[in-house]
Write an enzyme that holds these catalytic residues in place. Structure first.
Site, PDB file in Angstrom:
ATOM      1  N   LYS A  58       6.195  98.627 -40.463  1.00 54.57           N
ATOM      2  CA  LYS A  58       6.633  97.535 -39.591  1.00 54.57           C
ATOM      3  C   LYS A  58       6.161  97.781 -38.156  1.00 54.57           C
ATOM      4  CE  LYS A  58      10.559  96.462 -42.576  1.00 54.57           C
ATOM      5  NZ  LYS A  58      12.008  96.498 -42.828  1.00 54.57           N
ATOM      6  N   GLN A 102      17.195  99.412 -40.656  1.00 51.54           N
ATOM      7  CA  GLN A 102      16.644  99.557 -42.004  1.00 51.54           C
ATOM      8  C   GLN A 102      17.751  99.935 -42.989  1.00 51.54           C
ATOM      9  OE1 GLN A 102      13.515  98.787 -42.812  1.00 51.54           O
ATOM     10  NE2 GLN A 102      13.726  99.340 -44.966  1.00 51.54           N
ATOM     11  N   ASP A 125      15.904  90.122 -39.203  1.00 52.73           N
ATOM     12  CA  ASP A 125      15.958  90.337 -40.654  1.00 52.73           C
ATOM     13  C   ASP A 125      16.645  89.165 -41.365  1.00 52.73           C
ATOM     14  OD1 ASP A 125      14.794  92.525 -41.938  1.00 52.73           O
ATOM     15  OD2 ASP A 125      16.330  93.926 -41.228  1.00 52.73           O
TER      16      ASP A 125
HETATM   17  N1  GUN Z   1      15.564  97.490 -47.022  1.00 50.88           N
HETATM   18  C1  GUN Z   1      14.861  96.865 -48.002  1.00 50.88           C
HETATM   19  N2  GUN Z   1      14.316  95.726 -47.534  1.00 50.88           N
HETATM   20  C2  GUN Z   1      14.695  95.614 -46.247  1.00 50.88           C
HETATM   21  C3  GUN Z   1      14.446  94.641 -45.229  1.00 50.88           C
HETATM   22  O1  GUN Z   1      13.773  93.619 -45.416  1.00 50.88           O
HETATM   23  N3  GUN Z   1      15.014  94.900 -44.023  1.00 50.88           N
HETATM   24  C4  GUN Z   1      15.766  95.994 -43.782  1.00 50.88           C
HETATM   25  N4  GUN Z   1      16.295  96.162 -42.562  1.00 50.88           N
HETATM   26  N5  GUN Z   1      16.021  96.913 -44.691  1.00 50.88           N
HETATM   27  C5  GUN Z   1      15.480  96.720 -45.926  1.00 50.88           C
END
Ligand code: GUN
Length: 295
Positions: A58, A102, A125
């Site tokens: 990311k 995350q 998110d």
């Molecule tokens: N864990 C698995 N997918 C995601 C996501 O799209 N965002 C976040 N913050 N954690 C995740």
């Protein structure tokens, strides 16, 4: 005998490159307008290998489109209160357009408390109940990254969705449930008749065989076999699993929730793993961050 793939590829890598070129233009415009680039922060708690890989991807994606990014790491032993304080600080930080925490978090931290603490205006998110509510009502807000990335991919390849039967397998808060809502909306992509299947579904194969569009997010390697798929279906595989493989230099290979080779021989369109849904999730996060910066 080897299966011969006949499906066309829903290429998430290529689609995301095209979208990222547009996002980079938007980022340059924000910078010219406001004197600073869009800025995303990512919080990573603990040392989970897969989470580290995702968060690093990311951050790298931000750099590639001219965003500023900040990676904030905290040890596994961080308390829920510490994390809530950190989130409050990020909410108040005017130099930040959006941030993510995350998941998964260590088991002593309640994810729900953390998700609720994020300012919905910075929730790129799309996990906060306010953003989920806006999605359900069809109001403006941040859509969750993976479902919205899948919608972008279907749009990029002009996949017809109206009137189709879409079966979503898996009812997680971050993929299956929101995906089922987006595919039933009066919009494109959408206007599907949606079935949401899950671990208590009886005779899953009988349901998935009815799917014109099959979206699989169960988190189990190669869960969907060819006999569970209708001829000509569009198949979207959200799973990603590291499987030990001594014959590979890396020591592992990646598998999805779908048995790719045998299902590709039956489908008209299919997402590969890797290079399908994964890059689209990251690109949706960038789109949401750009939107936050433009507000
Ligand atoms: N864990 C698995 N997918 C995601 C996501 O799209 N965002 C976040 N913050 N954690 C995740």
């Amino acid at each position: 005998m080897m299966d011969v793939a006949t499906a066309q590829i829903l290429d998430g890598k290529r689609c995301s490159e095209a979208l990222k070129a547009e996002i980079a233009k938007g980022a340059a415009a924000v910078k010219a307008d406001r004197g600073r680039a869009p800025h995303l922060a990512a919080v990573l708690v603990g040392n989970d290998g897969a989470s580290r890989t995702y968060v690093e991807a990311k951050v790298k994606a931000c750099e590639a489109v001219g965003f500023r990014s900040t990676l904030i790491r905290r040890p596994e032993t961080t308390t829920e209160d510490d994390l809530l304080h950190l989130v409050q600080g990020l909410n108040a930080d005017d130099t930040l357009d959006g941030f993510i925490v995350q998941l998964p978090l260590p088991s002593h931290i309640r994810e729900e408390r953390v998700t609720l603490a994020v300012d919905p205006r910075k929730d790129v998110d799309g996990f906060h109940p306010v953003n989920i509510g806006n999605m359900v009502l069809g109001h403006d807000g941040f859509l969750p990254a993976t479902p919205s990335g899948i919608c972008e991919l279907l749009k990029h390849y002009s996949i017809e969705t109206a009137g189709k039967h879409c079966v979503v397998v898996g009812r997680s808060n971050i993929v299956g449930t929101p995906m089922s809502i987006l595919m039933s909306r009066n919009a494109y992509p959408g206007n599907c008749t949606v079935t949401l299947a899950h671990s208590r579904t009886k005779d899953l194969g009988a349901i998935t065989r009815q799917a014109d569009i099959l979206i699989v997010a169960v988190g189990r390697p190669e869960f969907i076999s060819a006999d569970m798929v209708k001829d000509g279906a569009v198949v979207v595989d959200v799973g990603i699993h590291r499987i030990e493989d001594a014959t590979r230099k890396s020591g592992f290979r990646l598998l999805g929730d779908v048995r790719y080779n045998e299902v590709a021989a039956k489908a008209t369109w299919i997402t590969p793993v890797p290079g399908g849904v994964g890059p689209m999730t990251i690109t949706s996060l960038l789109l949401n961050t750009l939107k936050a910066a433009q507000r």
